[in-house]
Design a protein around this motif. Structure first.
Motif, short mmCIF file in Angstrom:
data_model
loop_
_atom_site.label_atom_id
_atom_site.label_comp_id
_atom_site.label_asym_id
_atom_site.label_seq_id
_atom_site.Cartn_x
_atom_site.Cartn_y
_atom_site.Cartn_z
N ALA A 26 0.85 -1.21 0.00
CA ALA A 26 0.00 0.00 0.00
C ALA A 26 0.88 1.25 0.00
O ALA A 26 0.58 2.23 -0.69
CB ALA A 26 -0.93 -0.01 1.21
N ARG A 27 1.97 1.19 0.77
CA ARG A 27 2.88 2.35 0.80
C ARG A 27 3.57 2.54 -0.53
O ARG A 27 3.58 3.64 -1.08
CB ARG A 27 3.93 2.15 1.90
CG ARG A 27 3.63 2.90 3.19
CD ARG A 27 4.87 3.00 4.08
NE ARG A 27 5.59 1.73 4.21
CZ ARG A 27 5.23 0.76 5.05
NH1 ARG A 27 4.17 0.90 5.81
NH2 ARG A 27 5.94 -0.35 5.11
N SER A 28 4.12 1.45 -1.09
CA SER A 28 4.82 1.55 -2.38
C SER A 28 3.89 2.06 -3.47
O SER A 28 4.30 2.79 -4.36
CB SER A 28 5.36 0.19 -2.81
OG SER A 28 6.28 -0.29 -1.89
N ALA A 29 2.62 1.62 -3.40
CA ALA A 29 1.67 2.01 -4.44
C ALA A 29 1.19 3.44 -4.23
O ALA A 29 0.49 3.99 -5.07
CB ALA A 29 0.48 1.04 -4.45
N ASP A 44 -8.43 3.37 -11.97
CA ASP A 44 -7.77 2.14 -12.43
C ASP A 44 -6.28 2.14 -12.13
O ASP A 44 -5.68 1.08 -11.92
CB ASP A 44 -7.98 1.97 -13.95
CG ASP A 44 -9.41 1.55 -14.27
OD1 ASP A 44 -10.19 1.32 -13.32
OD2 ASP A 44 -9.74 1.46 -15.47
N ALA A 45 -5.69 3.35 -12.14
CA ALA A 45 -4.24 3.44 -11.94
C ALA A 45 -3.84 2.88 -10.57
O ALA A 45 -2.75 2.33 -10.41
CB ALA A 45 -3.79 4.89 -12.07
N GLY A 52 1.55 -3.89 -9.40
CA GLY A 52 2.98 -3.69 -9.68
C GLY A 52 3.80 -3.79 -8.41
O GLY A 52 4.83 -4.50 -8.36
N ALA A 53 3.33 -3.14 -7.36
CA ALA A 53 4.05 -3.14 -6.09
C ALA A 53 4.08 -4.55 -5.49
O ALA A 53 5.09 -4.98 -4.94
CB ALA A 53 3.42 -2.16 -5.11
N GLY A 136 -11.16 -6.88 -20.51
CA GLY A 136 -10.87 -6.75 -19.09
C GLY A 136 -9.55 -6.04 -18.87
O GLY A 136 -8.85 -5.73 -19.82
N PRO A 137 -9.22 -5.78 -17.60
CA PRO A 137 -7.90 -5.23 -17.33
C PRO A 137 -6.83 -6.24 -17.74
O PRO A 137 -7.08 -7.45 -17.73
CB PRO A 137 -7.91 -5.02 -15.81
CG PRO A 137 -9.03 -5.86 -15.29
CD PRO A 137 -10.01 -6.02 -16.40
N LYS A 138 -5.67 -5.75 -18.08
CA LYS A 138 -4.59 -6.61 -18.57
C LYS A 138 -4.25 -7.68 -17.53
O LYS A 138 -4.04 -7.37 -16.36
CB LYS A 138 -3.36 -5.75 -18.85
CG LYS A 138 -2.17 -6.49 -19.40
CD LYS A 138 -1.08 -5.49 -19.76
CE LYS A 138 0.31 -6.10 -19.67
NZ LYS A 138 0.78 -6.28 -18.29
#
Lengths: 197, 360
Positions: A26-29, A44-45, A52-53, A136-138
């Motif tokens: 959560a922090r990294s994101a 969405d980002a 990714g995190a 859908g999302p990737k």
């Protein structure tokens, strides 16, 4: 992205790898908060940033994290209600596969603003099928692979599943149904709250 | 099957005939169906002879009635037709052919059903199809039914799915509402609280004063200003000043009743609201006690900080119709008089027309 999706990812990371990992992700994101609200809609980002995190912190490919997420959604006791909703789809795994076209419609009935990718099952002859997920999302296909793998287990079916890449925004999943009654599946009572029968 | 009365069959009533009138000519053709096909189409069908005895039943209904062989049992002994009223035999059932029926098991779990009866060609009997209607969840639970007990065309399973999905969504929404309500309350408390002393702030005080005036009961109001606070701040620093403010707040709290409100409304300014107290003697006694308590040194990192307090007092009974701004201005004027008279003192505001001022 719908909060239910984000919250599922959060629960998966927390239940599987512990609260510390989730907080780090959560922090990294750069979320700026600790917990997704399941009934709110997020940019969405944020979902991309969390995935990714998570891949980074776990030092694993994003696709395999997504597949584990799919398995978690069906098999973790915390998400038993979701497994039940999926089991309403069919009486056995083949029936379930054939009901996948309806899945976005079914989720829509329950949560009108939850848009799942379009799913289409193509029979390739014999016990071979191709499931096509569009729009859908990737990487959603990888989540579906995890879901199908766990649902096959749930029904007691033996199936081989393979993600066959992405073509023009549609992901393809190969399904080879080896045995639809390979093992004793998990119990499913049609009525919620029944105590076995 | 046919809608036409045949040998031995009861004639349909006009209303029933109207309900069963064919939509197309071919529908009047008699249809041959095996009982296996019928069972698959309508797993909850019952075939009744003209005597009202069961001649056949769908597999799901057989499961519900806990007997594979229902043949020969009296339909009306097992089921009660609740709506339309007054159906207790085949004649009544025939009269309501094609209409919606509400039925209930007479024994056991008294499960409710929705039904539809149509005449059977050539026999004088009737075919009834049943479903659970909206009580499907209960029916499925009580009779331990599975997905396979329903025809694929039946939306019963979808209804169960939807019921369960909606319950989950409602639960999530309720959780969200609870979290939002807690956050709202916290925000409200925070908005009404002075974070340094934990006392009520100016906004909270204004609300409480208005509320007291609205209630109309007697109350006292004191405006209190710390004496020598500026010196503490200047000589020992802001941390000492903050410490003294916190300690002063605690001492005030300790001297007052729990129903009294103590608010910090400025740097070293406090206002006190005392519901139910408006006698000059009591208010001045409380003021003296408070001043004495605040005049005791407050220890900060080993150094005694000496402060005191000046107080201006007013009370609701001094006014025909108390107004918040007026009371605050009067308490402030009385406070100023205390400061002017040498600090560490209290002054009771007085209406110039009502006797001499009091102070101490």
């Amino acid at each position: 992205m719908h909060g239910l999706v984000n919250r599922s990812i959060q629960s998966f990371l927390r239940d599987t790898y512990g609260p510390a990992l989730w907080h780090a992700v959560a922090r990294s994101a750069g979320l700026g908060f600790d917990s997704f609200e399941p009934m709110l809609i997020y940019d969405d980002a944020l979902t991309e940033a969390v995935l990714g995190a998570a891949a980074h912190h776990l030092d694993r490919p994003r696709d395999s994290v997504l597949e584990d997420l799919g398995t978690y959604l069906v098999s973790h006791p915390h998400l038993e209600p979701l497994r039940r909703l999926l089991r309403f789809g069919g009486v056995d795994f083949l029936d379930f596969l054939n009901s996948l076209d309806d899945l976005p419609g079914r989720s829509h009935m329950a949560v009108p603003d939850l848009d799942l990718p379009q799913l289409e099952l193509i029979e390739e002859g014999g016990d071979h099928f191709t499931l096509i997920c569009c729009g859908g999302p990737k990487g959603f296909g990888h989540v579906m692979v995890g879901i199908l793998r766990a649902m096959a287990d749930d029904y007691g079916a033996l199936a081989m599943l393979d993600h066959n890449g992405c073509e023009r925004g549609c992901e393809r999943i190969q399904v080879h149904l080896l045995d639809h009654a390979f093992a004793q599946g998990r119990h499913f009572d049609l009525a919620a709250g029944s105590t076995g029968s | 099957m046919s809608a036409r009365p045949e040998n031995g069959a009861r004639p349909l009533s006009a209303a029933a005939a109207q309900r069963l009138r064919p939509a197309a000519a071919c529908v009047t053709d008699t249809l041959g169906l095996t009982s296996i096909a019928l069972a698959r189409l309508m797993p909850m069908y019952l075939w009744l002879g003209r005597d009202g005895l069961i001649r056949g039943a769908g597999p799901t209904l057989a499961k519900i009635l806990a007997g594979p062989d229902l043949s020969g049992r009296d339909f009306f002994a097992i089921f009660q037709v609740r709506r339309p009223r007054g159906i207790s035999g085949m004649a009544g059932l025939s009269r309501h052919a094609g209409a919606r029926l509400q039925l209930r098991l007479r024994d056991g779990p008294r499960t409710g059903f929705r039904g539809l009866a149509v005449p059977v060609a050539g026999q004088g009997g009737m075919l009834i199809n049943l479903s659970f209607g909206i009580a499907v969840g209960q029916g499925v639970r009580v009779h331990a039914l599975t997905n396979a007990d329903f025809a694929p065309t039946d939306l019963a399973v979808e209804l169960l799915y939807l019921t369960e999905a909606k319950a989950l969504v409602m639960e999530e929404l309720n959780d969200l509402n609870r979290r939002l309500e807690t956050a709202r309350r916290d925000a409200e408390t925070e908005a009404l609280t002075d974070t340094l002393t934990g006392l009520v702030n100016r906004r909270g005080f204004d609300q409480e004063l208005e509320a007291l005036i609205r209630q109309g009961g007697p109350f006292g109001l004191m405006h209190l200003d710390l004496d020598y606070f500026k010196q503490v701040n200047d000589t020992l620093g802001h941390a000492a000043g903050d410490h003294v403010l916190g300690a002063a707040g605690q001492r005030l709290r300790g001297e007052m009743r729990s129903i009294d409100m103590i608010a910090r409304v400025g740097g070293d300014e406090f206002v006190l609201l005392l519901p139910g107290i408006d006698r000059a003697e009591r208010l001045s006694a409380i003021a003296e006690r408070v001043i004495a308590r605040l005049s005791q040194p407050i220890d900060y990192a080993g150094a005694p900080c000496r402060i005191s307090a000046s107080v201006g007092i007013t009370r609701s009974s001094a006014y025909d119709a108390p107004v918040a701004a007026r009371m605050l201005a009067d308490a402030d004027a009385a406070l100023y008089a205390s400061k002017h008279a040498g600090r560490g003192r209290w002054t009771l505001w007085h209406d110039p027309g009502k006797g001499p001022p009091r102070s101490g």
